[in-house]
Design a protein around this motif. Structure first.
Motif, PDB file in Angstrom:
ATOM      1  N   ALA A 184      42.524  15.555 -34.886  1.00 53.75           N
ATOM      2  CA  ALA A 184      41.650  14.863 -32.815  1.00 53.75           C
ATOM      3  C   ALA A 184      42.886  15.330 -31.871  1.00 53.75           C
ATOM      4  O   ALA A 184      44.234  15.737 -31.897  1.00 53.75           O
ATOM      5  CB  ALA A 184      42.522  13.151 -32.683  1.00 53.75           C
ATOM      6  N   GLN A 185      42.268  16.306 -31.115  1.00 58.83           N
ATOM      7  CA  GLN A 185      40.749  15.684 -30.445  1.00 58.83           C
ATOM      8  C   GLN A 185      40.200  16.184 -30.920  1.00 58.83           C
ATOM      9  O   GLN A 185      40.350  17.538 -31.664  1.00 58.83           O
ATOM     10  CB  GLN A 185      41.177  15.607 -28.833  1.00 58.83           C
ATOM     11  N   TYR A 186      38.884  16.293 -31.349  1.00 56.13           N
ATOM     12  CA  TYR A 186      37.576  16.201 -32.223  1.00 56.13           C
ATOM     13  C   TYR A 186      36.554  17.782 -31.414  1.00 56.13           C
ATOM     14  O   TYR A 186      36.306  17.326 -30.268  1.00 56.13           O
ATOM     15  CB  TYR A 186      36.488  15.475 -33.263  1.00 56.13           C
ATOM     16  N   ILE A 202      30.487   7.450 -33.254  1.00 55.85           N
ATOM     17  CA  ILE A 202      30.583   9.422 -32.184  1.00 55.85           C
ATOM     18  C   ILE A 202      31.533  10.694 -33.043  1.00 55.85           C
ATOM     19  O   ILE A 202      31.453  10.891 -32.990  1.00 55.85           O
ATOM     20  CB  ILE A 202      30.224   8.818 -31.205  1.00 55.85           C
ATOM     21  N   SER A 203      32.694   9.402 -33.196  1.00 55.82           N
ATOM     22  CA  SER A 203      34.344  10.244 -32.856  1.00 55.82           C
ATOM     23  C   SER A 203      33.983  10.965 -34.665  1.00 55.82           C
ATOM     24  O   SER A 203      34.748  11.507 -35.199  1.00 55.82           O
ATOM     25  CB  SER A 203      35.470   9.386 -32.778  1.00 55.82           C
ATOM     26  N   LYS A 204      33.637   9.992 -35.715  1.00 51.75           N
ATOM     27  CA  LYS A 204      33.072  10.236 -36.965  1.00 51.75           C
ATOM     28  C   LYS A 204      32.412  11.781 -37.306  1.00 51.75           C
ATOM     29  O   LYS A 204      32.412  12.462 -38.435  1.00 51.75           O
ATOM     30  CB  LYS A 204      33.487   8.848 -37.774  1.00 51.75           C
ATOM     31  N   ALA A 205      31.280  11.815 -36.282  1.00 52.52           N
ATOM     32  CA  ALA A 205      30.328  13.204 -36.593  1.00 52.52           C
ATOM     33  C   ALA A 205      31.055  14.154 -35.551  1.00 52.52           C
ATOM     34  O   ALA A 205      30.904  15.316 -36.202  1.00 52.52           O
ATOM     35  CB  ALA A 205      29.150  12.643 -35.175  1.00 52.52           C
ATOM     36  N   ALA A 206      31.587  13.807 -34.207  1.00 47.76           N
ATOM     37  CA  ALA A 206      33.050  14.783 -33.883  1.00 47.76           C
ATOM     38  C   ALA A 206      34.078  16.016 -35.270  1.00 47.76           C
ATOM     39  O   ALA A 206      33.584  17.190 -35.066  1.00 47.76           O
ATOM     40  CB  ALA A 206      32.844  14.749 -32.704  1.00 47.76           C
ATOM     41  N   TYR A 207      34.421  14.626 -35.492  1.00 45.37           N
ATOM     42  CA  TYR A 207      35.023  14.714 -36.990  1.00 45.37           C
ATOM     43  C   TYR A 207      34.882  16.012 -37.751  1.00 45.37           C
ATOM     44  O   TYR A 207      35.649  16.770 -38.605  1.00 45.37           O
ATOM     45  CB  TYR A 207      35.853  13.752 -37.241  1.00 45.37           C
TER      46      TYR A 207
END
Length: 776
Positions: free
Chosen positions: A550-552, A572-577
């Motif tokens: 992080a950050q992604y 949303i965070s998982k998709a960015a990751y």
């Protein structure tokens, strides 16, 4: 004098009562949050959580209320004034004084805003250096100097601004109204602040200097403790005002005293009761915003022998008169003394091959007696001229295609996996880079390594890294990384003939990573592989990719991994990751293409793994560090060796086994007893009859300045029973086969707890732990 003192005491008592009432309301809300977050048969009751949280929050609330009450009594000695009365007083000043105040108030507000911006940006730059104590002192001095300079400049603007306001007041009287000018300045500051939050990313980048406020958008940032403290402050402040117009009789005074101090009896009761209520204690530590802070403060205050642990409030200190005995102490095996308050003395190591503790000692016997056999198989069945590339990817969960993930995040590694050995249940040492990556390369458990006590551990030169062993065997060693932590001062580059950190960006790498470095790191790696002196003979290269941390950051070329209609910060965070993982895989693909095009590529083995995983809402946490839940310590492990048949290893394996495995692949022997792990060479060459030996896996995350100590063992048939040690006599037990999400704590089931605990103790008995105190 006596009436004045009596009046002051009554006023202070009312403030304390107001703070206590507010604290009880805060405790009720926090207990509700803890209760909602609980699950499993042993989840604490709401009433137990309420009493415990109120008990720890109340002393903090009374202290805050006492300080506020004394300050307000000094500022307002005759009686408490409401905020409306204060504003009316400002407006009632003579014109000259009012115009001066009208100039000073907005300037003070702007100075405060500018000071916060400058200090925050300075802190971000300084703390990127990693030397916390040195940086803290430097930042303190710098912040005071900045405030003094800004204040001096602001004072110089008071006279001209006063004249401007006075001139405008002829047409607009509010120009010399301190309330009006202060409100305008405050509104403008809020607009500027909101712009900074909007323009900056969650790492504080973008939007210029104001972008530092973007960190407030972090999903894991918890501002609830501040809100709770403000609520308590409000209660302590308003209670005296509310009673100011009424006569505080002796009866009312006694009632307020009872409201303020009677609950302290609850604090005294819970101080001992929490020692026998680990589920309640851990729930507060995990889910109570202010309660978790309060319990840490109370433990520190009640730590009589100053060994870092308390005998109260679940602190776990079994002898608070002896600093050599605490949950943070090392336990000397077999001396009959429980130094670390774990519940029993760590036993002496069992004889190799003993089966008294099942898998733990069986694994030990295999380590002692089977290592030579594995090395023999390696010599007989592996080429003796292999090269080796180790690729570690920061923060990589086992959510990759070759381990069954349903999104195409690793197409290049998936193709490599088709001809590789895949370890389905591989574990890192810890959930934090500084505690896991150095030991991964040394071949010992983190607690056995020579290191300092900083958050970003520096590893001593006396450690022997795998690169040093290979270098001494006349194998060329080189590598590259893209984060400041991997500069040579950390010790991670020991034994490297060439170490390249040219991919490290100048900014964006504070406590979170806002930079994008995979392309630059791969460029550096390809340059290293293009040098004849590096590849003319046998070589070892290590690359550490950092981008999934992080950050992604978004990548335009990456697919969109957010499912249609998916909502929520975690998704949303998982998709960015996932996009970050795809981006890393894309650039690893360039390395694989280079290998395929070179004659030496056909005799190059490749190992891919990670330092730890990542959480996306599991166990009410995001990111990593602090805990050792499955999502934080399970990692991918892929091993490609030319000529070996691809297959999966379904049983659990630990990071401590990586160095002996690398050495076996390269036909380099380590002196007996220097490594803590057992080679995986038999797993690579293929188990006889498709039966792979079961081993226990030990997780070891030592205490740090910002992370607690966590240990665990995974015992028995895969996936195993997982025992987590939180320090002292504080344990949790999970059956990963029936409870993969670690929701149902079985630690109270003595029949299931005892054999896993004995395996845990037997493993610790074989270790050579080194006591390293956390540095500030």
């Amino acid at each position: 004098m006596a009436p004045v003192l009596f009046g002051w005491l009554k006023r202070l008592t009312v403030a304390l009562a107001g703070g206590a009432v507010a604290a009880m309301l805060v405790a009720a809300m926090e207990a509700r949050a803890c209760f909602s977050a609980g699950s499993g048969a042993n989840a604490p009751r709401y009433i137990d959580l309420l009493l415990a949280d109120a008990a720890v929050v109340l002393p903090i609330a009374l202290l805050l209320a006492a300080v506020l009450g004394c300050v307000m009594s000094f500022l307002e000695p005759d009686r408490p004034y409401s905020w409306r009365e204060h504003l009316a007083t400002l407006r009632a000043q003579p014109v000259l004084m009012r115009s001066r105040t009208a100039a000073i108030v907005p300037l003070a507000i702007f100075v405060g805003l500018l000071w916060i911006v400058l200090v925050a940006n300075l802190a971000r730059q300084l703390f990127a250096r990693g030397a916390a104590l040195e940086v803290g002192m430097e930042l303190s001095l710098a912040s005071m100097a900045i405030l003094a300079g800004l204040s001096a400049v602001a004072l110089s603007f008071v006279p001209p601004l006063r004249r401007v306001l006075a001139t405008g007041a002829a047409e607009h009287p509010w120009f010399i109204d301190p309330v009006a000018t202060g409100a305008v300045a405050l509104l403008l500051s809020i607009v500027v602040f909101a712009y900074g939050v909007s323009a900056g990313d969650t790492g504080g980048e973008g939007g210029g200097a104001l972008g530092i406020f973007g960190v407030l958008k972090r999903s894991e940032l918890d501002l609830r403790p501040i809100v709770d403290l403000l609520a308590i402050t409000a209660g302590a402040y308003t209670a005296p005002i509310a009673l100011a117009r009424r006569r505080v009789s002796v009866f009312r005074w006694v009632v307020c005293a009872l409201v303020a101090f009677a609950p302290l009896g609850l604090t005294a009761r819970e101080a001992r009761a929490l020692n026998d209520a680990p589920f309640v204690t851990r729930s507060l530590e995990r889910d109570a915003p202010l309660g978790s802070i309060a319990i840490a403060v109370l433990r520190k205050v009640t730590d009589r022998d100053h060994d870092g642990a308390s005998a109260y409030f679940g602190g776990g200190d079994c002898d608070d008169r002896d600093p050599k005995r605490s949950p943070l102490a090392l336990d000397v095996p077999g001396n009959g003394i429980d130094e670390d308050c774990s519940g029993s003395d760590t036993p002496l190591p069992s004889a190799p091959g003993s089966s008294s503790t099942g898998g733990a000692n069986a694994a030990n016997g295999a380590k002692a007696n089977g290592a030579a056999g594995g090395a023999g198989r390696a010599k007989a069945e592996l080429p003796n001229d292999l090269n080796l590339i180790l690729i570690t990817v920061d923060t990589l969960r086992p959510d990759v295609g070759f381990m069954g993930y349903d999104k195409a995040v690793t197409p290049n590694l998936d193709r490599l996996a088709e001809k590789s050995v895949i370890f389905d249940r591989a574990y890192s040492f810890a959930s934090y880079t500084g505690k896991s990556l150095g030991p991964l390369l040394i071949g010992k458990y983190p607690s056995e390594t020579l290191r300092n006590g900083s958050h970003f551990n520096t590893y001593d030169k006396a450690n022997v890294f795998v690169t040093e062993r290979l270098h001494d065997a006349r194998i060329r060693t080189f590598g590259a990384a893209s984060h400041w932590y991997f500069e040579k001062r950390s010790g991670l580059a020991q034994g490297m003939d060439e170490w390249d950190t040219s991919a490290k960006p100048a900014t964006g790498q504070g406590d979170t990573d806002t930079s994008v470095t995979s392309k630059e790191l791969t460029d550096a790696a390809l340059k290293l592989l293009a040098k004849p002196e590096n590849v003319s003979g046998r070589f070892f290269m290590w690359l550490h990719y950092f981008d999934p941390h992080a950050q992604y950051a978004p990548h335009a070329e990456a697919p969109n991994f957010l499912p249609e209609g998916a909502k929520g910060a975690s998704k949303i965070s998982k998709a960015a990751y996932d996009g970050e993982v795809w981006f890393v895989d894309h650039h690893i693909g360039r390395i694989l293409e280079q290998l395929a095009a070179q004659p030496w590529g056909k005799k190059t083995a490749i190992v891919v793994t990670a330092d730890h995983g990542e959480a996306f809402g599991e166990h009410h946490m995001n990111w990593h560090g602090h805990e050792i839940w499955e999502v934080l310590i399970r990692v991918p492990l892929l091993v490609y060796v030319p000529g070996l048949s691809p297959h999966h290893v379904p049983v659990k394996r630990g990071a401590v086994d990586l160095v002996p495995t690398l050495l076996d692949i390269m036909h380099v022997e380590a002196p007996p007893g220097e490594l803590s792990g057992q080679s995986l060479i038999d797993d690579l060459l293929g188990a006889k009859g498709d039966t792979f030996a079961e081993r226990d896996v030990y997780i070891d995350m030592p205490l740090g300045p910002y992370t607690g100590m966590r240990r665990a063992i995974l015992h028995g048939p895969t996936p195993g029973m997982k025992l987590i040690h939180f320090g002292g006599n504080n344990y949790s037990l999970f059956d990963l086969a029936a409870d993969p999400d670690e929701k149902d704590d079985l630690a109270q089931d003595k029949a299931r707890f005892r054999p896993v605990y004995e395996a845990f103790q037997a493993t610790r008995a074989r270790m050579k732990e080194i006591d390293v105190k956390p540095e500030p």
